[in-house]
Design a protein around this motif. Sequence first.
Motif, PDB file in Angstrom:
ATOM      1  N   SER A   1       1.793  13.609  23.287  1.00  0.00           N
ATOM      2  CA  SER A   1       1.397  14.732  22.438  1.00  0.00           C
ATOM      3  C   SER A   1       1.661  16.069  23.117  1.00  0.00           C
ATOM      4  N   ALA A   2       1.132  17.083  22.502  1.00  0.00           N
ATOM      5  CA  ALA A   2       1.142  18.441  23.036  1.00  0.00           C
ATOM      6  C   ALA A   2      -0.236  19.024  22.790  1.00  0.00           C
ATOM      7  N   ILE A   3      -0.596  19.967  23.616  1.00  0.00           N
ATOM      8  CA  ILE A   3      -1.862  20.671  23.427  1.00  0.00           C
ATOM      9  C   ILE A   3      -1.590  22.172  23.437  1.00  0.00           C
ATOM     10  N   GLY A   4      -2.140  22.837  22.474  1.00  0.00           N
ATOM     11  CA  GLY A   4      -2.033  24.285  22.420  1.00  0.00           C
ATOM     12  C   GLY A   4      -3.408  24.911  22.590  1.00  0.00           C
ATOM     13  N   TRP A   5      -3.425  26.042  23.262  1.00  0.00           N
ATOM     14  CA  TRP A   5      -4.648  26.849  23.352  1.00  0.00           C
ATOM     15  C   TRP A   5      -4.473  28.084  22.473  1.00  0.00           C
ATOM     16  N   PHE A   6      -5.495  28.329  21.681  1.00  0.00           N
ATOM     17  CA  PHE A   6      -5.499  29.456  20.756  1.00  0.00           C
ATOM     18  C   PHE A   6      -6.773  30.256  20.998  1.00  0.00           C
ATOM     19  N   ARG A   7      -6.775  31.486  20.536  1.00  0.00           N
ATOM     20  CA  ARG A   7      -8.005  32.258  20.584  1.00  0.00           C
ATOM     21  C   ARG A   7      -8.101  33.121  19.330  1.00  0.00           C
ATOM     22  N   GLN A   8      -9.320  33.429  18.978  1.00  0.00           N
ATOM     23  CA  GLN A   8      -9.535  34.222  17.779  1.00  0.00           C
ATOM     24  C   GLN A   8     -10.722  35.157  17.958  1.00  0.00           C
TER      25      GLN A   8
ATOM     26  N   ILE B   1       2.997  17.309  26.877  1.00  0.00           N
ATOM     27  CA  ILE B   1       2.451  16.432  27.900  1.00  0.00           C
ATOM     28  C   ILE B   1       3.529  15.585  28.559  1.00  0.00           C
ATOM     29  N   LYS B   2       4.507  15.104  27.796  1.00  0.00           N
ATOM     30  CA  LYS B   2       5.467  14.142  28.352  1.00  0.00           C
ATOM     31  C   LYS B   2       6.318  14.729  29.466  1.00  0.00           C
ATOM     32  N   ASP B   3       6.532  16.040  29.469  1.00  0.00           N
ATOM     33  CA  ASP B   3       7.350  16.605  30.544  1.00  0.00           C
ATOM     34  C   ASP B   3       6.706  17.828  31.184  1.00  0.00           C
ATOM     35  N   ASP B   4       5.460  18.115  30.790  1.00  0.00           N
ATOM     36  CA  ASP B   4       4.718  19.243  31.359  1.00  0.00           C
ATOM     37  C   ASP B   4       5.397  20.590  31.139  1.00  0.00           C
ATOM     38  N   SER B   5       6.250  20.675  30.127  1.00  0.00           N
ATOM     39  CA  SER B   5       6.835  21.984  29.834  1.00  0.00           C
ATOM     40  C   SER B   5       5.773  22.856  29.175  1.00  0.00           C
TER      41      SER B   5
ATOM     42  N   TYR C   1     -12.103  30.452  22.049  1.00  0.00           N
ATOM     43  CA  TYR C   1     -10.905  29.735  22.457  1.00  0.00           C
ATOM     44  C   TYR C   1     -10.947  28.316  21.899  1.00  0.00           C
ATOM     45  N   TYR C   2      -9.838  27.927  21.297  1.00  0.00           N
ATOM     46  CA  TYR C   2      -9.713  26.608  20.704  1.00  0.00           C
ATOM     47  C   TYR C   2      -8.529  25.869  21.319  1.00  0.00           C
ATOM     48  N   CYS C   3      -8.668  24.560  21.463  1.00  0.00           N
ATOM     49  CA  CYS C   3      -7.484  23.759  21.752  1.00  0.00           C
ATOM     50  C   CYS C   3      -7.141  22.952  20.503  1.00  0.00           C
ATOM     51  N   ALA C   4      -5.884  22.599  20.402  1.00  0.00           N
ATOM     52  CA  ALA C   4      -5.398  21.904  19.218  1.00  0.00           C
ATOM     53  C   ALA C   4      -4.255  20.985  19.602  1.00  0.00           C
ATOM     54  N   ALA C   5      -4.028  19.981  18.751  1.00  0.00           N
ATOM     55  CA  ALA C   5      -2.952  19.027  18.971  1.00  0.00           C
ATOM     56  C   ALA C   5      -2.186  18.821  17.666  1.00  0.00           C
ATOM     57  N   PRO C   6      -0.906  18.441  17.760  1.00  0.00           N
ATOM     58  CA  PRO C   6      -0.168  18.088  16.556  1.00  0.00           C
ATOM     59  C   PRO C   6      -0.704  16.777  15.978  1.00  0.00           C
ATOM     60  N   PRO C   7      -0.253  16.368  14.806  1.00  0.00           N
ATOM     61  CA  PRO C   7      -0.668  15.067  14.261  1.00  0.00           C
ATOM     62  C   PRO C   7      -0.302  13.938  15.210  1.00  0.00           C
ATOM     63  N   PRO C   8      -1.015  12.831  15.186  1.00  0.00           N
ATOM     64  CA  PRO C   8      -0.776  11.735  16.129  1.00  0.00           C
ATOM     65  C   PRO C   8       0.646  11.174  16.084  1.00  0.00           C
ATOM     66  N   HIS C   9       1.357  11.318  14.957  1.00  0.00           N
ATOM     67  CA  HIS C   9       2.712  10.779  14.860  1.00  0.00           C
ATOM     68  C   HIS C   9       3.768  11.730  15.404  1.00  0.00           C
ATOM     69  N   TRP C  10       3.370  12.849  15.958  1.00  0.00           N
ATOM     70  CA  TRP C  10       4.309  13.839  16.480  1.00  0.00           C
ATOM     71  C   TRP C  10       5.161  13.234  17.578  1.00  0.00           C
ATOM     72  N   THR C  11       6.471  13.458  17.505  1.00  0.00           N
ATOM     73  CA  THR C  11       7.398  12.930  18.520  1.00  0.00           C
ATOM     74  C   THR C  11       8.260  14.033  19.102  1.00  0.00           C
ATOM     75  N   GLY C  12       7.809  15.255  18.986  1.00  0.00           N
ATOM     76  CA  GLY C  12       8.605  16.383  19.442  1.00  0.00           C
ATOM     77  C   GLY C  12       8.654  16.509  20.950  1.00  0.00           C
ATOM     78  N   TYR C  13       9.468  17.466  21.395  1.00  0.00           N
ATOM     79  CA  TYR C  13       9.635  17.740  22.811  1.00  0.00           C
ATOM     80  C   TYR C  13       9.344  19.196  23.162  1.00  0.00           C
ATOM     81  N   ASP C  14       8.907  19.945  22.183  1.00  0.00           N
ATOM     82  CA  ASP C  14       8.659  21.366  22.435  1.00  0.00           C
ATOM     83  C   ASP C  14       7.343  21.753  21.788  1.00  0.00           C
ATOM     84  N   CYS C  15       6.347  21.988  22.626  1.00  0.00           N
ATOM     85  CA  CYS C  15       5.032  22.323  22.079  1.00  0.00           C
ATOM     86  C   CYS C  15       5.081  23.622  21.302  1.00  0.00           C
ATOM     87  N   ASN C  16       6.049  24.468  21.627  1.00  0.00           N
ATOM     88  CA  ASN C  16       6.161  25.753  20.956  1.00  0.00           C
ATOM     89  C   ASN C  16       6.562  25.602  19.491  1.00  0.00           C
ATOM     90  N   ALA C  17       7.197  24.470  19.161  1.00  0.00           N
ATOM     91  CA  ALA C  17       7.661  24.223  17.792  1.00  0.00           C
ATOM     92  C   ALA C  17       6.712  23.312  17.018  1.00  0.00           C
TER      93      ALA C  17
END
Length: 126
Positions: free
Chosen positions: A32-39, A53-57, A94-110
Amino acid sequence: EVKLVESGGGLVQPGGSLRLSCAGSGFIFENSAIGWFRQVPGKERERISCITIKDDSTHYADSVKGRFTISSDDAKDIVYLQMRSLQSDDTAVYYCAAPPPHWTGYDCNAAEYAQWGQGTQVTVAS
C-alpha cells in the motif's frame, strides 16, 4: 476491515518537534501507500507527505519539505511523520490515509486515498 489510527499529536512550542504515528490494519501494508494530510478549519485539506511502502519512495509538499520526514516500519505496519522546526502555520488536525486495499500502484503521489484515520490535533503555540 481497514483501520488507520493516528497518534502522537499534542501541543508544542514553535521550533519544537513531534512524531506522529499511523498504525494500519486490515490490509496488506507492504503493498500500500500512506499519505499524511492536515486540515485547518475553513481551509482545504492539504496533503503534506506520502510514502509508497513497497519501495519507500516519498513525496513532500513544499510547505514541509526539509522539516518533515516520513518513514515506515513494515514489521509493525506503522508509518511515522517526524516533524521538526514546527511553526504556528503547522497547527492543524493531521490525518493519515491509505488507498483502497486493491491498489497496485507504485507512486503514492498518484494514489486516491479512500481510507482515513480519525485524526490527531497538532498545536504549535508558545
